[in-house]
Design an enzyme around this catalytic site. Sequence first.
Site, PDB file in Angstrom:
ATOM      1  N   ASP A 208     -13.952   6.660  -3.151  1.00  0.00           N
ATOM      2  CA  ASP A 208     -13.412   6.122  -4.386  1.00  0.00           C
ATOM      3  C   ASP A 208     -13.927   6.764  -5.592  1.00  0.00           C
ATOM      4  O   ASP A 208     -13.342   7.002  -6.725  1.00  0.00           O
ATOM      5  CB  ASP A 208     -13.499   4.756  -4.388  1.00  0.00           C
ATOM      6  CG  ASP A 208     -12.783   3.786  -3.741  1.00  0.00           C
ATOM      7  OD1 ASP A 208     -11.614   4.330  -3.366  1.00  0.00           O
ATOM      8  OD2 ASP A 208     -12.945   2.365  -3.463  1.00  0.00           O
TER       9      ASP A 208
ATOM     10  N   GLY B 127      -4.749   3.909 -12.608  1.00  0.00           N
ATOM     11  CA  GLY B 127      -5.383   4.550 -11.274  1.00  0.00           C
ATOM     12  C   GLY B 127      -4.424   5.096 -10.148  1.00  0.00           C
ATOM     13  O   GLY B 127      -5.148   5.464  -9.116  1.00  0.00           O
TER      14      GLY B 127
ATOM     15  N   ARG C 177     -18.532  -9.440 -16.489  1.00  0.00           N
ATOM     16  CA  ARG C 177     -18.466 -10.631 -17.092  1.00  0.00           C
ATOM     17  C   ARG C 177     -19.792 -11.309 -16.542  1.00  0.00           C
ATOM     18  O   ARG C 177     -20.596 -12.140 -17.420  1.00  0.00           O
ATOM     19  CB  ARG C 177     -17.256 -11.332 -16.383  1.00  0.00           C
ATOM     20  CG  ARG C 177     -17.149 -12.709 -16.556  1.00  0.00           C
ATOM     21  CD  ARG C 177     -15.816 -13.291 -16.067  1.00  0.00           C
ATOM     22  NE  ARG C 177     -15.584 -12.937 -14.709  1.00  0.00           N
ATOM     23  CZ  ARG C 177     -14.579 -13.449 -13.704  1.00  0.00           C
ATOM     24  NH1 ARG C 177     -13.711 -13.727 -14.363  1.00  0.00           N
ATOM     25  NH2 ARG C 177     -14.630 -13.103 -12.486  1.00  0.00           N
TER      26      ARG C 177
ATOM     27  N   LYS D  91     -13.903  -3.780   2.399  1.00  0.00           N
ATOM     28  CA  LYS D  91     -14.797  -2.540   2.056  1.00  0.00           C
ATOM     29  C   LYS D  91     -16.291  -2.727   2.592  1.00  0.00           C
ATOM     30  O   LYS D  91     -16.768  -2.091   3.116  1.00  0.00           O
ATOM     31  CB  LYS D  91     -14.394  -2.037   0.834  1.00  0.00           C
ATOM     32  CG  LYS D  91     -13.216  -1.287   0.739  1.00  0.00           C
ATOM     33  CD  LYS D  91     -13.200  -0.681  -0.771  1.00  0.00           C
ATOM     34  CE  LYS D  91     -11.676  -0.081  -1.040  1.00  0.00           C
ATOM     35  NZ  LYS D  91     -11.555   0.403  -2.398  1.00  0.00           N
TER      36      LYS D  91
ATOM     37  N   SER E  44       0.838  -1.475   0.053  1.00  0.00           N
ATOM     38  CA  SER E  44       0.060   0.008   0.089  1.00  0.00           C
ATOM     39  C   SER E  44       0.967   1.287  -0.050  1.00  0.00           C
ATOM     40  O   SER E  44       1.732   1.411   0.911  1.00  0.00           O
ATOM     41  CB  SER E  44      -0.936  -0.172   1.073  1.00  0.00           C
ATOM     42  OG  SER E  44      -1.569   1.228   1.311  1.00  0.00           O
TER      43      SER E  44
ATOM     44  N   ASN F 200     -14.657   2.743   2.359  1.00  0.00           N
ATOM     45  CA  ASN F 200     -13.188   3.029   2.269  1.00  0.00           C
ATOM     46  C   ASN F 200     -12.408   3.961   3.361  1.00  0.00           C
ATOM     47  O   ASN F 200     -11.033   4.115   3.496  1.00  0.00           O
ATOM     48  CB  ASN F 200     -12.537   3.174   0.936  1.00  0.00           C
ATOM     49  CG  ASN F 200     -12.523   4.678   0.561  1.00  0.00           C
ATOM     50  OD1 ASN F 200     -13.473   5.487   0.902  1.00  0.00           O
ATOM     51  ND2 ASN F 200     -11.720   4.953  -0.518  1.00  0.00           N
TER      52      ASN F 200
ATOM     53  N   LYS G   3     -24.945  -9.658 -12.155  1.00  0.00           N
ATOM     54  CA  LYS G   3     -24.372  -8.939 -10.932  1.00  0.00           C
ATOM     55  C   LYS G   3     -24.460  -7.310 -11.488  1.00  0.00           C
ATOM     56  O   LYS G   3     -24.663  -6.583 -10.677  1.00  0.00           O
ATOM     57  CB  LYS G   3     -22.996  -9.251 -10.881  1.00  0.00           C
ATOM     58  CG  LYS G   3     -22.623  -9.094  -9.673  1.00  0.00           C
ATOM     59  CD  LYS G   3     -21.009  -9.684  -9.298  1.00  0.00           C
ATOM     60  CE  LYS G   3     -20.090  -9.011  -8.694  1.00  0.00           C
ATOM     61  NZ  LYS G   3     -18.814  -9.686  -8.526  1.00  0.00           N
TER      62      LYS G   3
ATOM     63  N   MET H 205      -8.468   1.454 -13.419  1.00  0.00           N
ATOM     64  CA  MET H 205      -8.331   1.850 -12.126  1.00  0.00           C
ATOM     65  C   MET H 205      -7.043   1.105 -11.268  1.00  0.00           C
ATOM     66  O   MET H 205      -6.573   1.582 -10.475  1.00  0.00           O
ATOM     67  CB  MET H 205      -9.427   1.254 -11.178  1.00  0.00           C
ATOM     68  CG  MET H 205     -10.653   2.085 -11.537  1.00  0.00           C
ATOM     69  SD  MET H 205     -11.941   1.806 -10.143  1.00  0.00           S
ATOM     70  CE  MET H 205     -13.407   2.532 -11.143  1.00  0.00           C
TER      71      MET H 205
HETATM   72  P1  NDP Z   1     -14.179  -6.746  -6.636  1.00  0.00           P
HETATM   73  O1  NDP Z   1     -13.549  -8.249  -6.579  1.00  0.00           O
HETATM   74  O2  NDP Z   1     -15.073  -6.594  -6.159  1.00  0.00           O
HETATM   75  O3  NDP Z   1     -14.764  -6.833  -8.171  1.00  0.00           O
HETATM   76  C1  NDP Z   1     -13.892  -7.330  -9.460  1.00  0.00           C
HETATM   77  C2  NDP Z   1     -14.548  -7.190 -10.560  1.00  0.00           C
HETATM   78  O4  NDP Z   1     -13.661  -7.565 -11.760  1.00  0.00           O
HETATM   79  C3  NDP Z   1     -15.810  -7.946 -10.977  1.00  0.00           C
HETATM   80  O5  NDP Z   1     -16.735  -6.919 -11.698  1.00  0.00           O
HETATM   81  C4  NDP Z   1     -15.448  -9.060 -11.594  1.00  0.00           C
HETATM   82  O6  NDP Z   1     -16.339  -9.657 -12.371  1.00  0.00           O
HETATM   83  C5  NDP Z   1     -14.290  -8.590 -12.655  1.00  0.00           C
HETATM   84  N1  NDP Z   1     -13.327  -9.502 -12.944  1.00  0.00           N
HETATM   85  C6  NDP Z   1     -12.494 -10.136 -12.173  1.00  0.00           C
HETATM   86  N2  NDP Z   1     -11.689 -10.838 -13.092  1.00  0.00           N
HETATM   87  C7  NDP Z   1     -12.023 -10.614 -14.187  1.00  0.00           C
HETATM   88  C8  NDP Z   1     -11.614 -11.401 -15.484  1.00  0.00           C
HETATM   89  N3  NDP Z   1     -10.694 -11.968 -15.428  1.00  0.00           N
HETATM   90  N4  NDP Z   1     -12.350 -11.082 -16.537  1.00  0.00           N
HETATM   91  C9  NDP Z   1     -13.228 -10.191 -16.614  1.00  0.00           C
HETATM   92  N5  NDP Z   1     -13.900  -9.494 -15.349  1.00  0.00           N
HETATM   93  C10 NDP Z   1     -13.253  -9.909 -14.267  1.00  0.00           C
HETATM   94  O7  NDP Z   1     -13.021  -5.817  -6.773  1.00  0.00           O
HETATM   95  P2  NDP Z   1     -12.832  -4.126  -6.881  1.00  0.00           P
HETATM   96  O8  NDP Z   1     -14.149  -3.773  -7.527  1.00  0.00           O
HETATM   97  O9  NDP Z   1     -12.832  -3.760  -5.368  1.00  0.00           O
HETATM   98  O10 NDP Z   1     -11.432  -3.719  -7.473  1.00  0.00           O
HETATM   99  C11 NDP Z   1     -11.350  -3.831  -8.739  1.00  0.00           C
HETATM  100  C12 NDP Z   1     -10.186  -3.194  -9.487  1.00  0.00           C
HETATM  101  O11 NDP Z   1     -10.169  -1.782  -9.181  1.00  0.00           O
HETATM  102  C13 NDP Z   1      -8.947  -3.687  -8.783  1.00  0.00           C
HETATM  103  O12 NDP Z   1      -7.940  -4.010  -9.698  1.00  0.00           O
HETATM  104  C14 NDP Z   1      -8.582  -2.541  -7.675  1.00  0.00           C
HETATM  105  O13 NDP Z   1      -7.087  -2.623  -7.392  1.00  0.00           O
HETATM  106  C15 NDP Z   1      -9.006  -1.401  -8.366  1.00  0.00           C
HETATM  107  N6  NDP Z   1      -9.289  -0.011  -7.664  1.00  0.00           N
HETATM  108  C16 NDP Z   1      -8.264   0.942  -7.382  1.00  0.00           C
HETATM  109  C17 NDP Z   1      -8.689   2.003  -6.831  1.00  0.00           C
HETATM  110  C18 NDP Z   1      -7.755   3.292  -7.124  1.00  0.00           C
HETATM  111  O14 NDP Z   1      -7.988   3.908  -6.108  1.00  0.00           O
HETATM  112  N7  NDP Z   1      -7.226   3.355  -8.160  1.00  0.00           N
HETATM  113  C19 NDP Z   1      -9.523   1.806  -5.775  1.00  0.00           C
HETATM  114  C20 NDP Z   1     -10.658   0.720  -5.751  1.00  0.00           C
HETATM  115  C21 NDP Z   1     -10.279  -0.332  -6.438  1.00  0.00           C
HETATM  116  P3  NDP Z   1     -17.380 -10.701 -12.038  1.00  0.00           P
HETATM  117  O15 NDP Z   1     -18.559  -9.957 -11.242  1.00  0.00           O
HETATM  118  O16 NDP Z   1     -18.155 -11.236 -13.299  1.00  0.00           O
HETATM  119  O17 NDP Z   1     -16.879 -11.828 -11.187  1.00  0.00           O
END
Ligand code: NDP
Length: 271
Positions: free
Chosen positions: A102, A239, A152, A66, A15, A87, A156, A217
């Site tokens: 966020d 991000g 995907r 979160k 972090s 967060n 959802k 992000m």
């Molecule tokens: P979650 O685990 O809550 O959600 C993951 C999402 O990614 C879901 O929509 C999931 O789809 C999708 N996903 C995961 N793997 C795949 C794949 N192989 N192919 C397609 N879709 C996929 O994670 P968060 O929403 O908390 O975080 C998402 C991203 O955002 C992370 O990389 C995190 O680091 C980044 N982030 C950055 C921030 C910043 O300040 N820059 C702040 C918050 C987050 P499904 O629903 O179909 O499983």
Amino acid sequence: MSDKYAVIGNPIAHSKSPLIHEAFAKQTGQKISYERILAPLDGFEVTLESLVTQGYKGVNVTVPFKLEAYELCQTHTGRAFVAGASNTLIFNGGHIAGDNTDGAGLVNDIEKNLEVCLQGKQILLLGAGGAAQGVLQPLLEAQPKVITVANRNVDKAHLMLKRLAIKQATCGISVLSFEALTQQYDVIINATSAGLTETALPIANGIFSNNSLAYDMMYGRETPFMQQARENGAQVADGLGMLVEQAAEAFYIWRGVRPETQPVIAMLRAL
Ligand code: NDP
């Protein structure tokens, strides 16, 4: 005595939040300490209670806590309520209030730092997890023409819109599968975590253009999404700016002072 803050997550060693908040504190003359705290996956609540007892003033919460943080807060701001995730927590005696910065972080980075106005734009939001849920309402408040959400798991994405009580027909919002995306978008935001595993999303090259902003992000490396967008002429951003902007919003909530973000983004990019 400095006021104590921390970021809680698992994992947490990577972090950058302590660096960011230390830079904000130095810049604004605030006396705070800010540390990383690793909570066991089944021990978030105990960790939080311990910090409250020790007199911490607040914490940031990151993956995977979160949603649990949201549940443990006694009160929520409107934007945390809409996101269903927190967060940024504020401790006031034994009371814990939850916020979500966020969305403000994303919109500030796009509009202020990247100078892309979202009003009247066609936005594609990829993902329906915690991050997408946190940014959807702030994106809507920026008054785009259209928001398409693709995930995907399409069900959802529908559930996410239902939770936000958004009526598709009246707000220019629709849900599609990745494979059904055909039109070009002005701003394409990748809120999936697919980049973590270097996975390319099954999206058409035609959604990008020379006039698009493609925003991932994720930060710290070029993801397959960023690579695809770049190859198709889009302006590409990671991000890191969002990370600093959401931290600035948290710092403002805790300290009542708004730090300058540009020098901190530049400092992190230089590292
Ligand atoms: P979650 O685990 O809550 O959600 C993951 C999402 O990614 C879901 O929509 C999931 O789809 C999708 N996903 C995961 N793997 C795949 C794949 N192989 N192919 C397609 N879709 C996929 O994670 P968060 O929403 O908390 O975080 C998402 C991203 O955002 C992370 O990389 C995190 O680091 C980044 N982030 C950055 C921030 C910043 O300040 N820059 C702040 C918050 C987050 P499904 O629903 O179909 O499983």
